[in-house]
Design a protein around this motif. Sequence first.
Motif, mmCIF file in Angstrom:
data_model
loop_
_atom_site.group_PDB
_atom_site.id
_atom_site.type_symbol
_atom_site.label_atom_id
_atom_site.label_comp_id
_atom_site.label_asym_id
_atom_site.label_seq_id
_atom_site.Cartn_x
_atom_site.Cartn_y
_atom_site.Cartn_z
ATOM 1 N N ASP A 274 -16.368 88.634 -6.201
ATOM 2 C CA ASP A 274 -16.939 87.327 -6.514
ATOM 3 C C ASP A 274 -16.497 86.348 -5.440
ATOM 4 O O ASP A 274 -15.315 86.261 -5.120
ATOM 5 N N VAL A 275 -17.454 85.600 -4.901
ATOM 6 C CA VAL A 275 -17.189 84.676 -3.796
ATOM 7 C C VAL A 275 -17.558 83.271 -4.242
ATOM 8 O O VAL A 275 -18.678 83.031 -4.688
ATOM 9 N N SER A 276 -16.607 82.357 -4.133
ATOM 10 C CA SER A 276 -16.892 80.958 -4.449
ATOM 11 C C SER A 276 -16.503 80.095 -3.253
ATOM 12 O O SER A 276 -15.647 80.465 -2.451
ATOM 13 N N PHE A 277 -17.142 78.942 -3.151
ATOM 14 C CA PHE A 277 -16.976 78.054 -2.000
ATOM 15 C C PHE A 277 -16.538 76.674 -2.472
ATOM 16 O O PHE A 277 -17.056 76.164 -3.470
ATOM 17 N N ILE A 278 -15.618 76.082 -1.728
ATOM 18 C CA ILE A 278 -15.196 74.708 -1.983
ATOM 19 C C ILE A 278 -15.258 73.964 -0.661
ATOM 20 O O ILE A 278 -14.597 74.348 0.315
ATOM 21 N N SER A 279 -16.042 72.922 -0.618
ATOM 22 C CA SER A 279 -16.169 72.127 0.595
ATOM 23 C C SER A 279 -14.954 71.215 0.733
ATOM 24 O O SER A 279 -14.646 70.426 -0.156
ATOM 25 N N LEU A 280 -14.250 71.345 1.848
ATOM 26 C CA LEU A 280 -13.080 70.506 2.085
ATOM 27 C C LEU A 280 -13.478 69.212 2.779
ATOM 28 O O LEU A 280 -13.005 68.137 2.445
ATOM 29 N N ASN A 281 -14.324 69.317 3.786
ATOM 30 C CA ASN A 281 -14.924 68.175 4.466
ATOM 31 C C ASN A 281 -16.209 68.672 5.121
ATOM 32 O O ASN A 281 -16.663 69.768 4.829
ATOM 33 N N ASP A 282 -16.784 67.898 6.014
ATOM 34 C CA ASP A 282 -18.060 68.301 6.609
ATOM 35 C C ASP A 282 -17.945 69.544 7.487
ATOM 36 O O ASP A 282 -18.924 70.247 7.691
ATOM 37 N N GLY A 283 -16.757 69.834 7.987
ATOM 38 C CA GLY A 283 -16.620 70.927 8.934
ATOM 39 C C GLY A 283 -15.814 72.115 8.459
ATOM 40 O O GLY A 283 -15.684 73.086 9.187
ATOM 41 N N HIS A 284 -15.269 72.068 7.261
ATOM 42 C CA HIS A 284 -14.430 73.166 6.790
ATOM 43 C C HIS A 284 -14.742 73.508 5.336
ATOM 44 O O HIS A 284 -15.003 72.621 4.533
ATOM 45 N N THR A 285 -14.670 74.803 5.028
ATOM 46 C CA THR A 285 -14.942 75.285 3.682
ATOM 47 C C THR A 285 -13.868 76.290 3.290
ATOM 48 O O THR A 285 -13.455 77.116 4.095
ATOM 49 N N ARG A 286 -13.429 76.208 2.050
ATOM 50 C CA ARG A 286 -12.492 77.184 1.507
ATOM 51 C C ARG A 286 -13.301 78.235 0.758
ATOM 52 O O ARG A 286 -14.088 77.909 -0.135
ATOM 53 N N VAL A 287 -13.087 79.488 1.101
ATOM 54 C CA VAL A 287 -13.784 80.614 0.469
ATOM 55 C C VAL A 287 -12.762 81.374 -0.359
ATOM 56 O O VAL A 287 -11.720 81.778 0.145
ATOM 57 N N THR A 288 -13.057 81.553 -1.644
ATOM 58 C CA THR A 288 -12.169 82.289 -2.541
ATOM 59 C C THR A 288 -12.828 83.590 -2.933
ATOM 60 O O THR A 288 -13.988 83.610 -3.355
ATOM 61 N N LEU A 289 -12.081 84.696 -2.787
ATOM 62 C CA LEU A 289 -12.564 86.027 -3.137
ATOM 63 C C LEU A 289 -11.792 86.529 -4.350
ATOM 64 O O LEU A 289 -10.580 86.370 -4.431
ATOM 65 N N HIS A 290 -12.511 87.140 -5.260
ATOM 66 C CA HIS A 290 -11.936 87.654 -6.503
ATOM 67 C C HIS A 290 -12.501 89.064 -6.676
ATOM 68 O O HIS A 290 -13.702 89.214 -6.908
ATOM 69 N N ALA A 291 -11.670 90.105 -6.518
ATOM 70 C CA ALA A 291 -12.160 91.489 -6.552
ATOM 71 C C ALA A 291 -11.607 92.230 -7.757
ATOM 72 O O ALA A 291 -10.470 92.002 -8.171
ATOM 73 N N ARG A 292 -12.448 93.124 -8.300
ATOM 74 C CA ARG A 292 -12.031 93.967 -9.416
ATOM 75 C C ARG A 292 -12.877 95.233 -9.379
ATOM 76 O O ARG A 292 -13.903 95.299 -8.694
ATOM 77 N N TYR A 293 -12.426 96.251 -10.108
ATOM 78 C CA TYR A 293 -13.197 97.487 -10.200
ATOM 79 C C TYR A 293 -14.471 97.223 -10.997
ATOM 80 O O TYR A 293 -14.473 96.442 -11.942
ATOM 81 N N ALA A 294 -15.543 97.906 -10.639
ATOM 82 C CA ALA A 294 -16.810 97.744 -11.342
ATOM 83 C C ALA A 294 -16.735 98.276 -12.772
ATOM 84 O O ALA A 294 -17.430 97.789 -13.657
ATOM 85 N N ASN A 295 -15.850 99.250 -13.012
ATOM 86 C CA ASN A 295 -15.726 99.808 -14.363
ATOM 87 C C ASN A 295 -14.628 99.129 -15.179
ATOM 88 O O ASN A 295 -14.358 99.541 -16.301
ATOM 89 N N GLY A 296 -13.961 98.112 -14.637
ATOM 90 C CA GLY A 296 -12.955 97.363 -15.376
ATOM 91 C C GLY A 296 -11.576 97.979 -15.377
ATOM 92 O O GLY A 296 -10.705 97.552 -16.125
ATOM 93 N N LYS A 297 -11.332 98.981 -14.547
ATOM 94 C CA LYS A 297 -10.038 99.663 -14.490
ATOM 95 C C LYS A 297 -8.925 98.681 -14.113
ATOM 96 O O LYS A 297 -9.103 97.813 -13.274
ATOM 97 N N SER A 298 -7.775 98.818 -14.750
ATOM 98 C CA SER A 298 -6.627 97.975 -14.403
ATOM 99 C C SER A 298 -5.652 98.787 -13.550
ATOM 100 O O SER A 298 -5.693 100.014 -13.522
ATOM 101 N N PHE A 299 -4.754 98.095 -12.850
ATOM 102 C CA PHE A 299 -3.881 98.750 -11.887
ATOM 103 C C PHE A 299 -2.619 97.922 -11.686
ATOM 104 O O PHE A 299 -2.534 96.775 -12.106
ATOM 105 N N TYR A 300 -1.630 98.536 -11.050
ATOM 106 C CA TYR A 300 -0.419 97.820 -10.650
ATOM 107 C C TYR A 300 -0.574 97.310 -9.217
ATOM 108 O O TYR A 300 -0.425 96.141 -8.943
ATOM 109 N N LYS A 301 -0.855 98.216 -8.322
ATOM 110 C CA LYS A 301 -1.094 97.879 -6.920
ATOM 111 C C LYS A 301 -2.139 98.854 -6.413
ATOM 112 O O LYS A 301 -2.028 100.050 -6.653
#
Length: 146
Positions: free
Chosen positions: A61-88
């Motif tokens: 999942d990718v979300s964007f936050i505009s910091l100013n006219d020239g910079h953007t913060r991109v946040t990535l949120h990854a998980r397994y498609a089947n919902g599997k949990s893990f330690y590392k």
Amino acid sequence: MPRQSFLSTDFFVEGAELETKEAVLEIPLFATIFSFFDENKLLQYLRFLYKDASGKEHFIDVSFISLNDGHTRVTLHARYANGKSFYKDPYIENALANFERAANAAVMGCQKSYVAAQPKVPKTTKLLKCVTALAYSTGVFFFLKK
């Protein structure tokens, strides 16, 4: 360490939010390991499906936050498609790193320079697989000998 079902990371790019979003939407055109899956207008994120060489599937999942006219913060949120949990998990860490590399290449306009990296599997995992295979083959040998 508690079990978790996702990993997150964020990074900054030079460019306006709309330009960055359009560049990220072009990632599946030059990186075939990613495919656009869905856009959630309510929560304002894009969802991509990452499929690595071993067949593991992850949602990013990718979300964007505009910091100013020239910079953007991109946040990535990854998980397994089947919902599997893990330690590392080196596979999810690799998926996040590959997506960040692809997003930076797309924003800078140098898509041809993007090369996907392979996950770094710990040596202990490889050793455990070898020991298990050796024990299995030894057990089969004695079983067949009877």
